[in-house]
Every structure is written in C-alpha cells, then in structure tokens.
Design an enzyme around this catalytic site. Structure first.
Site, PDB file in Angstrom:
ATOM      1  N   GLN A  70       0.802  -1.218   0.000  1.00 41.83           N
ATOM      2  CA  GLN A  70       0.000   0.000   0.000  1.00 41.83           C
ATOM      3  C   GLN A  70       0.841   1.279   0.000  1.00 41.83           C
ATOM      4  OE1 GLN A  70      -2.683  -1.804   3.277  1.00 41.83           O
ATOM      5  NE2 GLN A  70      -4.076  -0.475   2.142  1.00 41.83           N
ATOM      6  N   ARG A 127       3.780  -0.032  13.038  1.00 39.74           N
ATOM      7  CA  ARG A 127       3.468  -1.346  12.462  1.00 39.74           C
ATOM      8  C   ARG A 127       3.654  -1.267  10.951  1.00 39.74           C
ATOM      9  NH1 ARG A 127      -2.117  -4.075  11.086  1.00 39.74           N
ATOM     10  NH2 ARG A 127      -1.317  -6.086  10.431  1.00 39.74           N
ATOM     11  N   HIS A 172       1.016  -9.334   4.540  1.00 37.37           N
ATOM     12  CA  HIS A 172      -0.189  -8.490   4.527  1.00 37.37           C
ATOM     13  C   HIS A 172      -0.749  -8.458   3.101  1.00 37.37           C
ATOM     14  CE1 HIS A 172      -2.311  -4.817   6.475  1.00 37.37           C
ATOM     15  NE2 HIS A 172      -2.870  -4.977   5.298  1.00 37.37           N
ATOM     16  N   ASN A 216      -1.814 -10.844   8.232  1.00 39.84           N
ATOM     17  CA  ASN A 216      -2.857  -9.853   8.465  1.00 39.84           C
ATOM     18  C   ASN A 216      -4.204 -10.353   7.954  1.00 39.84           C
ATOM     19  OD1 ASN A 216      -3.682  -6.996   9.127  1.00 39.84           O
ATOM     20  ND2 ASN A 216      -4.324  -7.086   6.977  1.00 39.84           N
ATOM     21  N   GLU A 217      -5.200 -10.329   8.814  1.00 36.05           N
ATOM     22  CA  GLU A 217      -6.599 -10.571   8.443  1.00 36.05           C
ATOM     23  C   GLU A 217      -6.816 -11.751   7.493  1.00 36.05           C
ATOM     24  OE1 GLU A 217      -8.152  -6.905   6.879  1.00 36.05           O
ATOM     25  OE2 GLU A 217      -8.042  -5.892   8.800  1.00 36.05           O
ATOM     26  N   ASN A 358      -7.948  -5.723  14.445  1.00 35.67           N
ATOM     27  CA  ASN A 358      -8.215  -4.581  13.577  1.00 35.67           C
ATOM     28  C   ASN A 358      -9.713  -4.300  13.685  1.00 35.67           C
ATOM     29  OD1 ASN A 358      -5.576  -5.008  12.798  1.00 35.67           O
ATOM     30  ND2 ASN A 358      -6.055  -5.631  10.713  1.00 35.67           N
ATOM     31  N   TYR A 360     -12.853  -1.575  12.837  1.00 37.28           N
ATOM     32  CA  TYR A 360     -13.279  -0.393  12.082  1.00 37.28           C
ATOM     33  C   TYR A 360     -14.740  -0.012  12.292  1.00 37.28           C
ATOM     34  CZ  TYR A 360      -8.916  -0.360   9.400  1.00 37.28           C
ATOM     35  OH  TYR A 360      -7.601  -0.277   9.040  1.00 37.28           O
ATOM     36  N   GLU A 429      -5.108  -2.074  14.059  1.00 38.51           N
ATOM     37  CA  GLU A 429      -5.608  -1.083  13.085  1.00 38.51           C
ATOM     38  C   GLU A 429      -6.917  -0.506  13.597  1.00 38.51           C
ATOM     39  OE1 GLU A 429      -6.144  -2.393   8.990  1.00 38.51           O
ATOM     40  OE2 GLU A 429      -4.289  -3.558   9.068  1.00 38.51           O
ATOM     41  N   TRP A 474      -4.707   3.380  11.744  1.00 36.69           N
ATOM     42  CA  TRP A 474      -4.600   3.130  10.311  1.00 36.69           C
ATOM     43  C   TRP A 474      -5.103   4.375   9.596  1.00 36.69           C
ATOM     44  CZ3 TRP A 474      -2.342  -0.619   7.426  1.00 36.69           C
ATOM     45  CH2 TRP A 474      -2.516  -0.480   6.040  1.00 36.69           C
ATOM     46  N   GLU A 481      -5.490   1.882  -1.489  1.00 40.76           N
ATOM     47  CA  GLU A 481      -6.535   1.178  -0.746  1.00 40.76           C
ATOM     48  C   GLU A 481      -7.088   0.004  -1.576  1.00 40.76           C
ATOM     49  OE1 GLU A 481      -7.380   0.961   2.287  1.00 40.76           O
ATOM     50  OE2 GLU A 481      -9.295  -0.033   2.083  1.00 40.76           O
ATOM     51  N   TRP A 482      -6.223  -0.910  -1.944  1.00 37.51           N
ATOM     52  CA  TRP A 482      -6.596  -2.157  -2.624  1.00 37.51           C
ATOM     53  C   TRP A 482      -7.535  -1.903  -3.805  1.00 37.51           C
ATOM     54  CZ3 TRP A 482      -2.743  -4.740  -0.985  1.00 37.51           C
ATOM     55  CH2 TRP A 482      -2.328  -4.685   0.345  1.00 37.51           C
TER      56      TRP A 482
HETATM   57  C1  GBH Z   1      -7.905  -3.386   6.650  1.00 39.93           C
HETATM   58  O1  GBH Z   1      -8.967  -4.280   6.381  1.00 39.93           O
HETATM   59  C2  GBH Z   1      -6.636  -3.800   5.934  1.00 39.93           C
HETATM   60  O2  GBH Z   1      -5.803  -4.547   6.795  1.00 39.93           O
HETATM   61  C3  GBH Z   1      -5.852  -2.627   5.389  1.00 39.93           C
HETATM   62  O3  GBH Z   1      -4.884  -3.087   4.491  1.00 39.93           O
HETATM   63  C4  GBH Z   1      -6.795  -1.645   4.748  1.00 39.93           C
HETATM   64  O4  GBH Z   1      -6.142  -0.585   4.122  1.00 39.93           O
HETATM   65  C5  GBH Z   1      -7.695  -1.122   5.831  1.00 39.93           C
HETATM   66  O5  GBH Z   1      -8.434  -2.167   6.374  1.00 39.93           O
HETATM   67  C6  GBH Z   1      -8.728  -0.113   5.334  1.00 39.93           C
HETATM   68  O6  GBH Z   1      -9.617  -0.721   4.474  1.00 39.93           O
HETATM   69  O7  GBH Z   1     -11.578  -3.440  -1.789  1.00 39.93           O
HETATM   70  O8  GBH Z   1     -13.585  -2.189  -1.919  1.00 39.93           O
HETATM   71  O9  GBH Z   1     -13.701  -4.540  -2.153  1.00 39.93           O
HETATM   72  C7  GBH Z   1     -10.226  -3.944   6.937  1.00 39.93           C
HETATM   73  C8  GBH Z   1     -11.386  -4.724   6.330  1.00 39.93           C
HETATM   74  C9  GBH Z   1     -12.043  -5.679   4.279  1.00 39.93           C
HETATM   75  C10 GBH Z   1     -12.139  -3.378   4.456  1.00 39.93           C
HETATM   76  C11 GBH Z   1     -11.919  -5.582   2.775  1.00 39.93           C
HETATM   77  C12 GBH Z   1     -12.082  -3.227   2.940  1.00 39.93           C
HETATM   78  C13 GBH Z   1     -12.361  -4.370   0.841  1.00 39.93           C
HETATM   79  C14 GBH Z   1     -13.331  -3.516   0.155  1.00 39.93           C
HETATM   80  N1  GBH Z   1     -11.436  -4.547   4.895  1.00 39.93           N
HETATM   81  N2  GBH Z   1     -12.588  -4.409   2.293  1.00 39.93           N
HETATM   82  S1  GBH Z   1     -13.029  -3.432  -1.546  1.00 39.93           S
END
Ligand code: GBH
Length: 524
Positions: A70, A127, A172, A216-217, A358, A360, A429, A474, A481-482
């Site tokens: 990331q 972290r 991760h 991670n997760e 973690n 949220y 997180e 976090w 953000e993936w």
């Molecule tokens: C964490 O997951 C991760 O460990 C971290 O890398 C990430 O940046 C952070 O949350 C904030 O999201 O990609 O739109 O399909 C927390 C749970 C599950 C939330 C997966 C986001 C993907 C949505 N995450 N979800 S998407």
C-alpha cells in the site's frame, strides 16, 4: 451509574481546555467538538457514549500502521519479484480507475521522510509489513533478494535510531506471483512455504523486532481473494474458497509460531501473534432471534479464527456443525469447512502471545431464514442465517463498508475478554477514510472518529478491565486502498499522488493524535 464511571466522566471542561491551549492544534478541533460531553451528535446515550477522562498505563504502545504494497512502490526496483498485486492491478477493471501500487507513497525511497512523520507524531511504535516478493522474489528461501533485505534493515535501523519500536507483519495480502501461480492459499504446501519465509524473517530481522504479526486478516484476505474475486488471485470459489484459504493460513501461522518457539524465542524474546479484523455485531432488535443471530455472526466473523488459537485448537463447534449441516443439505459429501486433524489442533492451540485486533465498524444483525435449497453455491454469509444492516444515522466514511459506531468497539473488546480470557490485546488497526478530491487537511470527521474510538478503548481499559496494551492508527498516511485504488484516504498525513515527490502533509487529525499520544489518553 457506577461510581468509577461517574468519576471518570467528571472533569470534561478541563480536558477540552488542555486541548485548546495545545500549540499546534488546528482551530477546527476546539470549535467543533470543544465543550461537548459527547463526541458525536448521533451517539448521546449518557451511560454508553459520554466522553471520559483518564490515561492509559505508562507503558502503553502508541503507533501507526501501514502495509508494504500500500505504501512502498518500487514495484520492480533492485531485484524485487513480481507480486500478486503487481499482476492483479494490470488486469482491466479489477482496480478502480486502473490505479496500481507501482509507486504508491514511494516509501521504498523515503525511509527518512516516513520516520520523520512518526517522530513528529511522537509515537512509540510503528506497524509495518514486509513484502514477500521483495525479499524472496519467487517465494522460496533459496532465492533471496539482498537489496530487498537491506531496505528493511535500513528502515528498522532508522526506527531504532528514532527510538520507535517496530511491530512487523510478515504477510499483509501480497504474495509472490509465483506462489499464486501454484494455487496461492489454496495450496496446502503454502503453510510450509510461509513457515520457511517467516523463519527467514525471524532469523534475519529478529534481533531488531520484538512484536511480530504473522498474517494480516486471514479471513478478509480469503473472502476477497477466494470467494468474491476482488483481491488476487481473483477466484470465486463461492461458499468454500474462504474456508479453505483460512484453514491453510491458520496452519501456516501456527507453524511459524512454533518455529519462533523452537529457534528464536529464547534469544530474541519477542512476541508473535496474528491480526484479525472484526466488526462488532449488534442485534438489530432485542428479540431472542436477533440476539442469537448476532452471536452466530460473531462466531463466524471472529470465532472461526480466534477459537482455534485462543481456546482449543478448533473452529467453534456451532460453526463446524452449521457448515456441515448446510453442506449436506446442499447434497455435498463433505463439509465446505475443512476439518483440522488432531495434530493440527495441537499446533494451533495457544499459538499467539497476544490478541491483535483490527477494528473499524459495527453491523446491526438480524435473523434471516436462508432457504436450504439455495445452498449449493451460497455466499458464506448465508451460512450464519443472518442479515447485516446499518443504522442510517451512523456517520459514514468514504468506504461504503465503514460506519462509525464507537460504542461497538468497547463491546467487541469486552466480548473478546469474555470469550478468550483476559488476554493481552493490541489494536493493530483502527481508522477512517475520506474521499480523494481537493486537498483537505481539516479532517474533522477523522478527528471525531479517533477521539471517540480511543475514548471507548479507554473505557474498556479503565472501567471494564480489558487488558489493552497498545493502539495503532490506520494509517500513517494516505495510501493504495486495494480495489479502491487511491479514492479512499485513510491517512493522518495527506499524500499528493500527482506529485512525483509524493509530499506528505500533516492533517489536523495528526496533530490531535499527537496530543493524545503525548498525554497518554485524555487526562483531566
Ligand atoms: C484493513 O482491512 C486492511 O488490513 C488494510 O490493508 C486496509 O487498508 C484497511 O483495512 C482499510 O480498508 O476493496 O472495496 O472490495 C479492513 C477490512 C475488508 C475493508 C476488505 C475493505 C475491501 C473492500 N477490509 N474491504 S473493496
């Protein structure tokens, strides 16, 4: 109201006074949430939501978190191997706007900048995660990229020089592409390959690291990678992909934990755990059916991972029986949930030195009857016969899954204490996103989120006796953000992704967080 609670609620004025006089604090803080007894308009139940004053134990760990893919960039620098995300980001339509982590925050070239941010925050911990393909380009310990290894040594040395303790996540979400090609976390041998990689990391970096997270997760990674197809490898083994991947990840974790025990613990004296993500699941109504559904949700969401490690080596019985029953109703000859052997249960049991959470958001959960006939290809959420929703009044982040409900955090911490003994907990997180757009450093929604959540953690610690030892925000800075690319910003620092220098700028939330860290909570 109990005596300690009413005392603790006490002197709010004093707290806000000290915040107002804090030098670097943006005015928005004091103006918006200055004299209130509650952080949020939405949450004003005096018993539940009142802001308390108080501080954490003097050795409480305060930190920020990031993950390699990331932030690092340098995707093909100095002999790094291709990662699963490098490949996935190149598949059209997988990532919003075709974004990639090729450069990200360019942290591969910005160790000093990143450490400076941490120093300015005054945190005691950071972290970070290691990139498996940067260290072992093809995934195996027979193929080491020394330049990658020395990048992490430099980073760890810079942290040590700044007196900041690392918490290092070994894996991760980013696999070497070569291992994804071998089946990724659906290949039983991945547990073995992961253990070899972890062994390498302990040996190489262990003299500099006292806190380790193996993976991670696992559940998030497995759901998105193997059931929903939104993360690499992009598979949609609907209804079973998650369970298989999680089971192999847990075994990989347990092997790595035992490796640490056998080869490194006596000399390195560190602690090893695995980080779980969990919502709090709040029954939507007070009916028995909804309460039972909410508890099923918790057992699926968190129990499926935590119970093997913190209780008896196995998935909770209720979860095993439910998946087995549903598999059989759908005409399958065995459960979609792979069983652990006796030997594996022994390996898994007590394979963590602390609980890494973690957190949220919170979900409202109600009972739903799922038609057994629809279960041939169920989504995994159908397995627990529950329906999730949100209260529309919950403050929403940019991320569509992220609603702020701070009281849920305290409830979840208490649930963990109740189910897994009074285990040491690190919050690895917690954070809030806003949307990319014109630069906005006055991030009042994030400030509210952090204040309210850290305050709920304080209540868990002071009023409920939950053994929380540390907290990692976090994230240190905005990052990739993936699947959402750069649209969702989670940083305490703003990063300009259009500027080749990737400049970082403190948001108002960074200043508020620095103040909380300095005060070790919210003193009177
Ligand atoms: C964490 O997951 C991760 O460990 C971290 O890398 C990430 O940046 C952070 O949350 C904030 O999201 O990609 O739109 O399909 C927390 C749970 C599950 C939330 C997966 C986001 C993907 C949505 N995450 N979800 S998407």
């Amino acid at each position: 109201m109990s005596a300690p609670l009413s005392c603790a609620i006490g002197n709010l004025q004093g707290l806000w006074k000290s915040l107002e006089t804090y030098d670097g604090l943006n005015t928005i803080m004091a103006k918006d949430i200055g004299k209130e007894k509650f952080v949020y308009e939405q949450f004003q139940d005096p018993e539940r939501d009142a802001f308390i004053s108080g501080t954490f134990p003097s050795d409480f760990a305060w930190g920020c978190a990031t993950a390699a893919y990331q932030i690092e960039g340098g995707h093909d620098a100095d002999g790094k191997g291709e990662g699963s995300w490098d490949a996935f980001c190149r598949i059209p339509d997988k990532i919003l706007n075709g974004h990639t982590g090729d450069v990200a925050c360019d942290s591969y070239h910005k160790i000093d900048d990143d450490v400076k941010l941490l120093k300015d925050l005054g945190v005691s911990h950071y972290r970070l995660s290691l990139s498996w393909p940067r260290i072992l380009p093809s995934g195996f310990v027979t193929d080491v990229n020394q330049a990658g290894v020395s990048y992490y040594h430099k980073l760890l040395d810079a942290l040590a020089a700044a007196n900041i303790q690392p918490m290092v996540t070994i894996h991760h979400f980013d696999l070497p592409k070569a291992l994804d090609d071998l089946g990724g976390w659906h290949n039983e041998l991945m547990a073995v390959y992961f253990n070899q990689y972890a062994d390498f990391c302990f040996k190489e970096f262990g003299s500099k690291v006292k806190l380790w997270i193996t993976i991670n997760e696992p559940k998030v990674f497995a759901v998105y990678g193997y059931d929903f197809g939104k993360f690499p490898p992009g598979w949609t083994h609907v209804g079973s992909g998650t369970y298989r991947a999680v089971s192999i990840m847990l075994k990989g974790h347990a092997m790595a934990y035992r490796t640490y025990d056998m080869k490194y613990r006596s000399t390195q004296e560190g602690q090893v755990s695995i980080a779980f993500n969990s919502f709090w699941s709040q029954p939507k109504t007070d009916s028995d059916a909804d309460e039972a559904a909410a508890e099923r949700f918790r057992q699926f969401e968190l129990g499926g991972l935590a119970h093997p490690i913190f209780v008896d080596g196995d998935t909770p019985k209720s979860v095993r029986e439910t998946i087995a029953k549903k598999s059989s109703q759908a005409g399958l000859l065995c459960s979609r949930l792979p069983p652990f052997t006796e030997e594996e249960r022994e390996l898994l049991k007590n394979s963590a030195d602390f609980f890494a959470l973690n957190y949220y958001s919170t979900r409202l959960v109600s009972n739903r009857e799922v038609d057994p006939q629809s279960l041939l290809l169920p989504d995994i959420y159908a397995d627990f016969d529950a329906e999730e929703s949100f209260d529309p009044s919950f403050p929403r982040a940019c991320s569509e899954w992220l609603y702020s409900a701070p009281w849920g955090f305290r409830k979840l911490l208490n649930w963990i204490k109740k189910n897994y003994g009074n285990v040491k907990i690190y919050i690895t997180e917690n954070g809030f996103s806003d949307e990319d757009g014109p630069m906005n450093l006055e991030d009042e929604d994030r400030i509210k989120y952090y204040k309210a959540h850290i305050n709920e953690m304080l209540k868990a610690r002071l009023l409920d006796g939950v053994d929380v030892r540390g907290y990692f925000a976090w994230s240190l800075m905005d990052n990739f953000e993936w699947a959402e690319g750069y649209r969702e910003r989670f940083g305490l620092h703003h990063v300009d992704f259009n500027d080749p220098q990737r400049p970082r700028r403190a948001k108002a939330s960074a200043k508020v967080y620095a103040k909380i860290v300095k005060d070790n909570g919210f003193p009177e």
